[in-house]
Scaffold this active site. Structure first.
Site, PDB file in Angstrom:
ATOM      1  N   ASP A 143      58.813  19.082  28.612  1.00 25.78           N
ATOM      2  CA  ASP A 143      58.146  18.995  27.321  1.00 25.78           C
ATOM      3  C   ASP A 143      59.042  18.359  26.264  1.00 25.78           C
ATOM      4  OD1 ASP A 143      56.067  20.386  28.473  1.00 25.78           O
ATOM      5  OD2 ASP A 143      56.049  22.010  27.009  1.00 25.78           O
TER       6      ASP A 143
ATOM      7  N   HIS B 205      62.688  21.110  29.365  1.00 24.00           N
ATOM      8  CA  HIS B 205      62.551  20.277  28.166  1.00 24.00           C
ATOM      9  C   HIS B 205      63.488  19.070  28.233  1.00 24.00           C
ATOM     10  CE1 HIS B 205      60.884  24.148  26.937  1.00 24.00           C
ATOM     11  NE2 HIS B 205      60.212  23.478  26.022  1.00 24.00           N
TER      12      HIS B 205
END
Length: 227
Positions: A28, A174
């Protein structure tokens, strides 16, 4: 439809070997100009596919990175335009965040086949899910969260994933950070722990018998909050 009608795990036939349970790597908050290429380097070294849930405002400036993702067999997915708390958005704001991200990614990287969307902070509402459905996107959460965004240490990230993983698991990692955190995170690679952990995780998952696969085009999921 309820706020939990999004995918937390994915059930599908194993992609690589009939006896290998499948797990999914997802990233993400990118693409980040420094961190994302380094993550792509690790994925390339281990020939491991992943899905990148990208933020639209970043996608505009990172055309080459998005094109590299597709060229190397990864997937690009929708993570909204500016990474807001969608529960605080009006219907028109929701549509702008989700639909504009889709059109932005398509303009930057026409080869990308957008199939999935993940809500920032994992905050889902019925209206968010309905907007995703109108956009033709599958709403997907995660089932394993090592909280790498908080930089707990390489060992902590690896341990959390290996302790939480199970067949069909969607692993959250991430490769960037939200726009409202970018100034505080400027400087060196902000996801160095994630990158180092990834180089340990991929072989460790395979040693434990897991196949790392792309997110499927058609899905069967478990819409429940993971334990």
């Amino acid at each position: 439809m309820t706020p939990l009608d999004c995918l937390y795990e994915i059930s599908r036939p194993c992609a690589d070997r009939a006896d290998a349970p499948t797990v999914y790597l997802t990233f993400d908050d990118g693409p980040h100009p420094i961190c994302t290429p380094q993550i792509l380097d690790v994925l390339s070294e281990y020939q491991a596919p992943a899905a990148f849930f990208v933020i639209g405002v970043y996608a505009k400036a990172q055309k080459q990175i998005l094109q590299r993702m597709i060229a190397e067999g990864h997937q690009i997915a929708n993570h909204t335009m500016t990474h807001p708390d969608l529960s605080q958005c009006s219907v028109s704001e929701l549509e702008d965040e989700i639909f504009t991200t889709g059109s932005t990614i398509s303009a930057v990287c026409p080869q990308a086949c957008l199939r999935y969307m993940r809500a920032p902070y994992g905050i889902w509402t019925q209206e968010v899910l309905k907007t995703c459905q109108r956009a033709g996107l599958v709403s997907i959460h995660w089932s394993v969260d090592p909280r790498d965004w908080d930089c707990p240490g390489v060992d902590a990230i690896v341990t959390a994933v290996l302790e939480g993983v199970r067949p069909g698991a969607v692993i959250l990692l991430h490769d960037g950070c939200p726009p409202n955190e970018l100034k505080a995170a400027s400087g060196a690679c902000i996801r160095s722990q994630t990158i180092a952990a990834l180089a340990h995780l991929i072989p460790a998952l395979r040693t434990r018998g897991y196949s790392i696969s792309p997110l499927p085009q058609t899905t069967k999921g478990h819409p429940h909050v993971p334990a």
